[in-house]
Structures are given as structure tokens and as C-alpha cells.
Design a protein around this motif. Structure first.
Motif, PDB file in Angstrom:
ATOM      1  N   THR A   1       5.139 132.554  82.879  1.00 33.65           N
ATOM      2  CA  THR A   1       5.232 132.188  84.290  1.00 33.65           C
ATOM      3  C   THR A   1       6.346 132.997  84.952  1.00 33.65           C
ATOM      4  N   PRO A   2       6.282 133.147  86.271  1.00 31.82           N
ATOM      5  CA  PRO A   2       7.379 133.824  86.963  1.00 31.82           C
ATOM      6  C   PRO A   2       8.737 133.152  86.730  1.00 31.82           C
ATOM      7  N   LYS A   3       8.756 131.842  86.610  1.00 31.13           N
ATOM      8  CA  LYS A   3      10.038 131.154  86.371  1.00 31.13           C
ATOM      9  C   LYS A   3      10.613 131.535  85.004  1.00 31.13           C
ATOM     10  N   LYS A   4       9.769 131.572  83.991  1.00 25.31           N
ATOM     11  CA  LYS A   4      10.257 131.955  82.657  1.00 25.31           C
ATOM     12  C   LYS A   4      10.703 133.412  82.655  1.00 25.31           C
ATOM     13  N   GLN A   5       9.964 134.253  83.369  1.00 21.21           N
ATOM     14  CA  GLN A   5      10.333 135.662  83.447  1.00 21.21           C
ATOM     15  C   GLN A   5      11.641 135.825  84.233  1.00 21.21           C
ATOM     16  N   PHE A   6      11.847 135.000  85.234  1.00 24.16           N
ATOM     17  CA  PHE A   6      13.088 135.060  85.996  1.00 24.16           C
ATOM     18  C   PHE A   6      14.283 134.686  85.117  1.00 24.16           C
ATOM     19  N   ILE A   7      14.110 133.710  84.232  1.00 24.94           N
ATOM     20  CA  ILE A   7      15.177 133.351  83.285  1.00 24.94           C
ATOM     21  C   ILE A   7      15.507 134.559  82.408  1.00 24.94           C
ATOM     22  N   LYS A   8      14.480 135.300  81.990  1.00 24.53           N
ATOM     23  CA  LYS A   8      14.703 136.522  81.206  1.00 24.53           C
ATOM     24  C   LYS A   8      15.479 137.548  82.034  1.00 24.53           C
ATOM     25  N   LEU A   9      15.161 137.634  83.318  1.00 24.26           N
ATOM     26  CA  LEU A   9      15.884 138.545  84.200  1.00 24.26           C
ATOM     27  C   LEU A   9      17.363 138.154  84.276  1.00 24.26           C
ATOM     28  N   MET A  10      17.634 136.860  84.340  1.00 20.29           N
ATOM     29  CA  MET A  10      19.027 136.401  84.373  1.00 20.29           C
ATOM     30  C   MET A  10      19.753 136.764  83.075  1.00 20.29           C
ATOM     31  N   GLU A  11      19.035 136.662  81.954  1.00 26.17           N
ATOM     32  CA  GLU A  11      19.614 137.044  80.659  1.00 26.17           C
ATOM     33  C   GLU A  11      20.021 138.520  80.681  1.00 26.17           C
ATOM     34  N   GLU A  12      19.105 139.368  81.151  1.00 26.40           N
ATOM     35  CA  GLU A  12      19.382 140.814  81.204  1.00 26.40           C
ATOM     36  C   GLU A  12      20.495 141.124  82.204  1.00 26.40           C
ATOM     37  N   PHE A  13      20.513 140.400  83.335  1.00 23.96           N
ATOM     38  CA  PHE A  13      21.575 140.603  84.323  1.00 23.96           C
ATOM     39  C   PHE A  13      22.930 140.215  83.730  1.00 23.96           C
ATOM     40  N   GLY A  14      22.962 139.166  82.927  1.00 24.05           N
ATOM     41  CA  GLY A  14      24.195 138.775  82.241  1.00 24.05           C
ATOM     42  C   GLY A  14      24.686 139.871  81.312  1.00 24.05           C
TER      43      GLY A  14
END
Length: 170
Positions: free
Chosen positions: A25-38
Motif C-alpha cells: 500500500t502507499p502507506k506502507k511504502q511511505f513508511i519505507k520512504l521514512m526509513e530511507e530518509f532517516g
């Protein structure tokens, strides 16, 4: 040389083949984006250029997958944007300001994930901030994305609860 537009298509096809488009889902993918941004923030704070390069490429890959999940081609203009965006040049903004601006752009994007409207402007705002970080570290966005692509193109794994888990982490 593979263009940024072709790399986007490669990433979309890779994600489709691994069920990241329909199986997550876009929400799960967004969490992955936050991980990479971190990881990007960590690389910046420690001045580890290799981590910064890797994280910029990874953020881009995740943004492409996120846009593909929304089926709006919201990242396809990234190649054109990269050609025309001029860095701040001699008036460089502090890297911390770029990261804070990136976080704000990501915040705006997060609020529009379920919108049916085209939200390319939010994706491109995030992308432009990545461009500014590449400029700050004298990196090239294409090189960052190409390196990320080269790292994932043969990666295998499984979807577990809507999250792609690479083979080495199973």
C-alpha cells in the motif's frame, strides 16, 4: 547511458515483478520512504558521502514505487525536472535547511497519499530537495539512482504483510 526516465521504468517493472505495486500500500511504502530518509539524515549528520549517495538513490526508488502504486505517473517528470532545476549556487542553503524542507515536503505528501488527484507537485517538491542535497555534496542524481538500481535490479525476496523483505533478511 540509461536516462533517469528509463531508470524510473526499470524500477517500476522491478517493483511490479516483485508484487510491490499491488501487494503493498502507499502507506506502507511511505513508511519505507521514512526509513530511507532517516538513513539520509544519518549520512548527512556523520558526513558519510557514500551513505548520502546510497540513501538519495534509495529514497528515489521508494518514491517511484509509491507513485506507481498510485497509478498516476507522478515521478515520470523527474528527468525533465532534473535537467532544469538550478541549484542555489553561491547562495547555498545550509544542508540542515534542505533536510528540514524535505521533511516538510514529505509531510505534505503523506497527507495526500489517499487522494485521487494527481499530486505530482508533492513528489517533485521532495525530488527537488533531493537534488539540493546531491548538489550540496557534489553528487549527481543520476549516479545516485543508477547505483541504487544496480544494487536492487537482481534482488530477490518475499512480500510479508505488504512489505518486501529481501532474501538476505529472511
Amino acid at each position: 547511458m540509461t536516462t533517469l526516465t528509463q531508470l524510473i521504468k526499470n524500477i517500476e517493472n522491478w517493483a511490479e515483478a516483485r508484487n510491490l505495486i499491488e501487494g503493498s500500500t502507499p502507506k506502507k511504502q511511505f513508511i519505507k520512504l521514512m526509513e530511507e530518509f532517516g538513513e539520509l539524515c544519518s549520512g548527512v549528520s556523520k558526513n558519510k558521502i557514500d551513505v548520502v549517495k546510497d540513501s538519495i538513490g534509495d529514497c528515489f526508488v521508494v518514491m517511484v514505487i509509491l507513485a506507481a502504486q498510485r497509478k498516476k505517473d507522478e515521478m515520470l517528470s523527474a528527468g525533465a525536472v532534473a535537467e532544469f532545476v538550478e541549484p542555489y549556487g553561491n547562495n547555498k542553503v545550509d544542508i540542515e535547511d534542505h533536510l528540514i524542507n524535505s521533511l516538510y515536503a514529505l509531510h505534505l505528501l503523506s497527507h495526500e497519499l489517499s487522494s485521487h488527484a494527481n499530486i505530482s507537485v508533492f513528489f517533485m517538491t521532495c525530488f527537488v530537495q533531493l537534488l539540493e542535497v546531491t548538489d550540496h555534496f557534489d553528487l549527481n542524481i543520476h549516479d545516485c539512482v543508477q547505483a541504487a538500481w544496480d544494487e536492487i535490479k537482481d534482488r530477490k525476496g518475499r512480500m510479508i504483510d505488504g512489505v518486501f523483505v529481501k532474501e538476505g533478511d529472511l
